[in-house]
Design an enzyme around this catalytic site. Structure first.
Site, mmCIF file in Angstrom:
data_model
loop_
_atom_site.group_PDB
_atom_site.id
_atom_site.type_symbol
_atom_site.label_atom_id
_atom_site.label_comp_id
_atom_site.label_asym_id
_atom_site.label_seq_id
_atom_site.Cartn_x
_atom_site.Cartn_y
_atom_site.Cartn_z
ATOM 1 N N LYS A 100 -1.216 2.119 12.835
ATOM 2 C CA LYS A 100 -2.131 1.203 12.131
ATOM 3 C C LYS A 100 -2.446 -0.028 12.983
ATOM 4 O O LYS A 100 -3.592 -0.414 13.115
ATOM 5 C CB LYS A 100 -1.501 0.678 10.824
ATOM 6 C CG LYS A 100 -1.191 1.722 9.793
ATOM 7 C CD LYS A 100 -0.692 1.075 8.503
ATOM 8 C CE LYS A 100 0.642 0.363 8.615
ATOM 9 N NZ LYS A 100 1.782 1.245 8.911
ATOM 10 N N ARG B 176 1.096 -2.639 0.027
ATOM 11 C CA ARG B 176 2.166 -1.645 0.132
ATOM 12 C C ARG B 176 2.704 -1.237 -1.238
ATOM 13 O O ARG B 176 3.594 -0.398 -1.305
ATOM 14 C CB ARG B 176 3.317 -2.232 0.930
ATOM 15 C CG ARG B 176 3.291 -1.853 2.426
ATOM 16 C CD ARG B 176 4.371 -2.678 3.086
ATOM 17 N NE ARG B 176 4.994 -2.121 4.229
ATOM 18 C CZ ARG B 176 4.761 -2.490 5.480
ATOM 19 N NH1 ARG B 176 3.811 -3.338 5.754
ATOM 20 N NH2 ARG B 176 5.481 -2.000 6.472
ATOM 21 N N ARG C 296 9.187 2.479 20.182
ATOM 22 C CA ARG C 296 8.152 1.451 20.151
ATOM 23 C C ARG C 296 8.688 0.131 20.692
ATOM 24 O O ARG C 296 9.819 -0.259 20.441
ATOM 25 C CB ARG C 296 7.704 1.268 18.703
ATOM 26 C CG ARG C 296 6.726 0.152 18.475
ATOM 27 C CD ARG C 296 5.967 0.334 17.196
ATOM 28 N NE ARG C 296 6.762 0.030 16.013
ATOM 29 C CZ ARG C 296 6.257 0.055 14.777
ATOM 30 N NH1 ARG C 296 5.008 0.414 14.580
ATOM 31 N NH2 ARG C 296 7.013 -0.243 13.746
ATOM 32 N N ARG D 54 11.960 -4.219 18.090
ATOM 33 C CA ARG D 54 12.162 -4.844 16.770
ATOM 34 C C ARG D 54 13.476 -4.379 16.157
ATOM 35 O O ARG D 54 13.783 -3.198 16.169
ATOM 36 C CB ARG D 54 11.020 -4.438 15.837
ATOM 37 C CG ARG D 54 9.811 -5.318 15.945
ATOM 38 C CD ARG D 54 8.637 -4.738 15.214
ATOM 39 N NE ARG D 54 8.890 -4.439 13.804
ATOM 40 C CZ ARG D 54 7.959 -3.960 12.968
ATOM 41 N NH1 ARG D 54 6.734 -3.728 13.417
ATOM 42 N NH2 ARG D 54 8.240 -3.709 11.718
ATOM 43 N N ARG E 85 13.040 2.381 5.805
ATOM 44 C CA ARG E 85 11.623 2.010 5.736
ATOM 45 C C ARG E 85 10.769 3.217 5.345
ATOM 46 O O ARG E 85 9.810 3.089 4.583
ATOM 47 C CB ARG E 85 11.160 1.431 7.072
ATOM 48 C CG ARG E 85 11.745 0.032 7.311
ATOM 49 C CD ARG E 85 11.523 -0.444 8.724
ATOM 50 N NE ARG E 85 10.135 -0.612 9.066
ATOM 51 C CZ ARG E 85 9.663 -0.539 10.314
ATOM 52 N NH1 ARG E 85 10.480 -0.292 11.319
ATOM 53 N NH2 ARG E 85 8.391 -0.719 10.546
#
Ligand code: AMP
Length: 206
Positions: free
Chosen positions: A14, A89, A123, A152, A163
């Site tokens: 996204k 969300r 990532r 992260r 998540r």
């Protein structure tokens, strides 16, 4: 005026796609995750309140997020339109959003669930502009903007699983919600960045 939502699970791409479209269409890129991380870095009361939720991979309470978004879309850079990335969300967030602004299109970036863990754990994110890279295609320590890349905390495997569970439970129902309103367009996110970008460009209003 163009008002979009980029929708999909964590790791769908996204942010990467949102950044490109926002630049191309000269609209504001509104990532609630980036906004929360900036609050955290600034150690603001909002950032400190959000930290415990983010560390666990849980959602930050709706009223906090909705308040933050309302303030954000009143800023001058939103006059041409905006693109939400990572928001809404929950159904409560979507209801609150649609009560304050119409939305032109929801782009649902579809990636097979089993691909997401690998995408997220490799990532690396820029601490300055929020751009995301994957270690398999980019192995430098700094971003093209000059910022530093970091892993992260909530991209580590322990948190990623939660998540994804939270996405399935609280966020995935929005696919049917937006489809019912005739707003949803689904693209294949399991393709090269430029291919996904081209598919999205074909869907957006001229
Ligand atoms: P993201 O960068 O979009 O993956 O967001 C990182 C984290 O910030 C999420 O795991 C949540 O804890 C929090 N967050 C971001 N956006 C929202 C939202 N719209 N609603 C609730 N929590 C959010």
């Amino acid at each position: 005026m163009l008002r979009l939502i980029f929708f999909g699970p964590p790791g769908a791409g996204k942010g990467t796609q949102a950044e490109r479209v926002a630049k191309d269409r000269r609209i504001a890129h509104i990532s609630t995750g980036d906004m929360l991380r900036a609050e955290l870095r600034g150690a603001t009361p909002l950032g400190l309140a959000a930290k415990a939720y983010m560390d666990r991979g849980e959602l930050v309470p709706d009223d906090v997020i909705i308040g933050m978004v309302k303030e954000r879309i009143a800023k001058p850079d939103c006059q041409n339109g905006y693109l939400f990335d990572g928001f809404p969300r929950t159904v409560a967030q979507a209801d609150a959003l649609l009560a304050i602004t119409p939305i032109d299109r929801v782009i649902n970036i579809d990636v097979p669930f089993e691909r997401l863990v690998a995408r997220i754990s490799g990532r690396r994110m820029c601490d300055s502009c929020g751009a995301a890279y994957h270690v398999s295609t980019y192995d430098k320590g700094d971003c093209r903007c000059g910022g530093q890349l970091y892993h992260r905390d909530d991209d580590r495997p322990e948190t990623v699983e939660n998540r994804l569970r939270v996405y399935e439970q609280s966020t995935a129902p929005l696919v049917a919600y937006f489809a019912d309103k005739g707003l949803l367009a689904t693209v294949n996110g399991d393709a090269r960045i430029n291919e996904v970008e081209a598919e999205i460009a074909g869907i957006l209003p001229a």
